[in-house]
Design a protein around this motif. Structure first.
Motif, PDB file in Angstrom:
ATOM      1  N   VAL A  36       0.859  -1.166  -0.094  1.00 55.97           N
ATOM      2  CA  VAL A  36       0.090  -0.049  -0.034  1.00 55.97           C
ATOM      3  C   VAL A  36       0.834   1.247   0.085  1.00 55.97           C
ATOM      4  O   VAL A  36       0.701   2.355  -0.627  1.00 55.97           O
ATOM      5  N   TRP A  37       1.816   1.266   0.609  1.00 55.01           N
ATOM      6  CA  TRP A  37       2.892   2.383   0.734  1.00 55.01           C
ATOM      7  C   TRP A  37       3.447   2.621  -0.547  1.00 55.01           C
ATOM      8  O   TRP A  37       3.400   3.861  -0.860  1.00 55.01           O
ATOM      9  N   ARG A  83       2.180   1.703  -3.380  1.00 52.73           N
ATOM     10  CA  ARG A  83       1.248   2.269  -4.278  1.00 52.73           C
ATOM     11  C   ARG A  83       0.777   3.619  -3.915  1.00 52.73           C
ATOM     12  O   ARG A  83       0.466   4.435  -5.230  1.00 52.73           O
ATOM     13  N   VAL A  84       0.749   4.142  -2.857  1.00 50.45           N
ATOM     14  CA  VAL A  84       0.049   5.677  -2.859  1.00 50.45           C
ATOM     15  C   VAL A  84       1.296   6.673  -2.527  1.00 50.45           C
ATOM     16  O   VAL A  84       1.039   7.946  -2.517  1.00 50.45           O
ATOM     17  N   CYS A  86       3.000  -3.857  -6.474  1.00 52.00           N
ATOM     18  CA  CYS A  86       2.338  -3.647  -5.461  1.00 52.00           C
ATOM     19  C   CYS A  86       1.201  -4.420  -5.140  1.00 52.00           C
ATOM     20  O   CYS A  86       1.086  -4.925  -3.943  1.00 52.00           O
ATOM     21  N   TYR A  87       0.398  -4.666  -6.143  1.00 52.21           N
ATOM     22  CA  TYR A  87      -0.684  -5.565  -5.958  1.00 52.21           C
ATOM     23  C   TYR A  87      -0.224  -6.928  -5.464  1.00 52.21           C
ATOM     24  O   TYR A  87      -0.936  -7.834  -4.772  1.00 52.21           O
ATOM     25  N   ILE A 114       0.468  -6.883  -1.940  1.00 52.33           N
ATOM     26  CA  ILE A 114      -0.693  -6.755  -1.004  1.00 52.33           C
ATOM     27  C   ILE A 114      -1.417  -8.249  -1.387  1.00 52.33           C
ATOM     28  O   ILE A 114      -1.866  -8.796  -0.394  1.00 52.33           O
TER      29      ILE A 114
END
Length: 247
Positions: free
Chosen positions: A33-34, A36-37, A60-61, A64
């Motif tokens: 998540v970090w 990704r955002v 990233c996914y 996750i």
């Protein structure tokens, strides 16, 4: 009595094991998540390997996704251990067994594709040197400085990449790769990064082996608890039948 104490130890050991597994899953989800955002993290990854944003997002996914799987497996393991629920323990066993097979497959794939991975990393680092250091954006300059300070190197593809205006991170006074006559590191970073990875491959392999052994331990503990629960059920049924006959 001894059997009950032993199975209690197995139960709580399995719970602790799965709690750590759950924490690891939470960590992976957080990292995914970090990246990704956080725009800066995305930009650094994009600049380092010159990957399309779609590929970075896919990574990233993947983080996750793996983290979510670990959270689910950890949940089944924790609840199955505390409740001694055979359905949850069986699900945990199956998931852990599949993950173990997947890890072995990934390890074999990594060994086979190691030369390609080294080539990919080298090309990514060398791509950075197509521009002068002063023309790189701030995030990429920080990344270059990090590599040069930590790996004691200068330049990505060649030690003359930044000539004639070398950054301070190229400067040195002592060290095996320090040319004291000019006061700069005399090795390019692509060589040093790959060499360090190869030196640490034993630790990486050891870590993977450790994870595999922990998975095997989890499988064994879950089997023990599962069989114990089944044995208790069979003994209970036998006792009930005997009691009815007696009455």
């Amino acid at each position: 009595m001894a059997e009950g104490v032993g199975m209690n130890c197995v139960k709580y050991l399995l719970f602790f094991f799965n709690f750590l597994f759950w924490i690891a899953g939470l960590f992976l989800v957080g990292v995914g998540v970090w990246i990704r955002v956080d725009d800066n993290a995305l930009k650094i990854l994009h600049n380092l390997d010159h990957l399309d944003e779609t590929v970075v997002y896919a990574g990233c996914y993947a983080f996750i996704g793996v983290g979510v799987v670990a959270l689910i497996v950890g949940f089944f393991g924790c609840c199955g251990a505390i409740k001694e629920n055979k359905c949850m323990l069986g699900t945990f066993f199956a998931c852990l067994f599949l993950l173990l097979i997947a890890e072995v497959g990934v390890a074999i794939f990594a060994v086979v594709k190691k030369p390609d991975a080294e080539k990919f990393l080298k090309e990514g680092l060398d791509k950075i040197s197509e521009k002068k250091y002063q023309d790189l954006d701030t995030e990429l300059q920080r990344l270059v400085d990090f590599f040069q300070k930590d790996f004691k190197c200068c330049g990505m593809n060649s030690t003359k990449d930044w000539a004639p205006n070398y950054p301070d991170s190229c400067n040195c006074t002592v060290g095996d790769t320090c040319d004291i006559t000019i006061g700069r590191w005399n090795k390019p970073c692509d060589e040093e990064v790959i060499n360090n990875l190869n030196k640490n491959i034993v630790y990486i392999g050891g870590g993977a082996l450790g994870v595999a052994l922990i998975m095997v331990l989890g499988i064994i503990l879950s089997c023990m608890l599962f069989c114990h629960g089944r044995g208790e059920g069979e003994r209970g049924a036998l006792f009930g039948a005997t009691y009815k006959q007696f009455v």
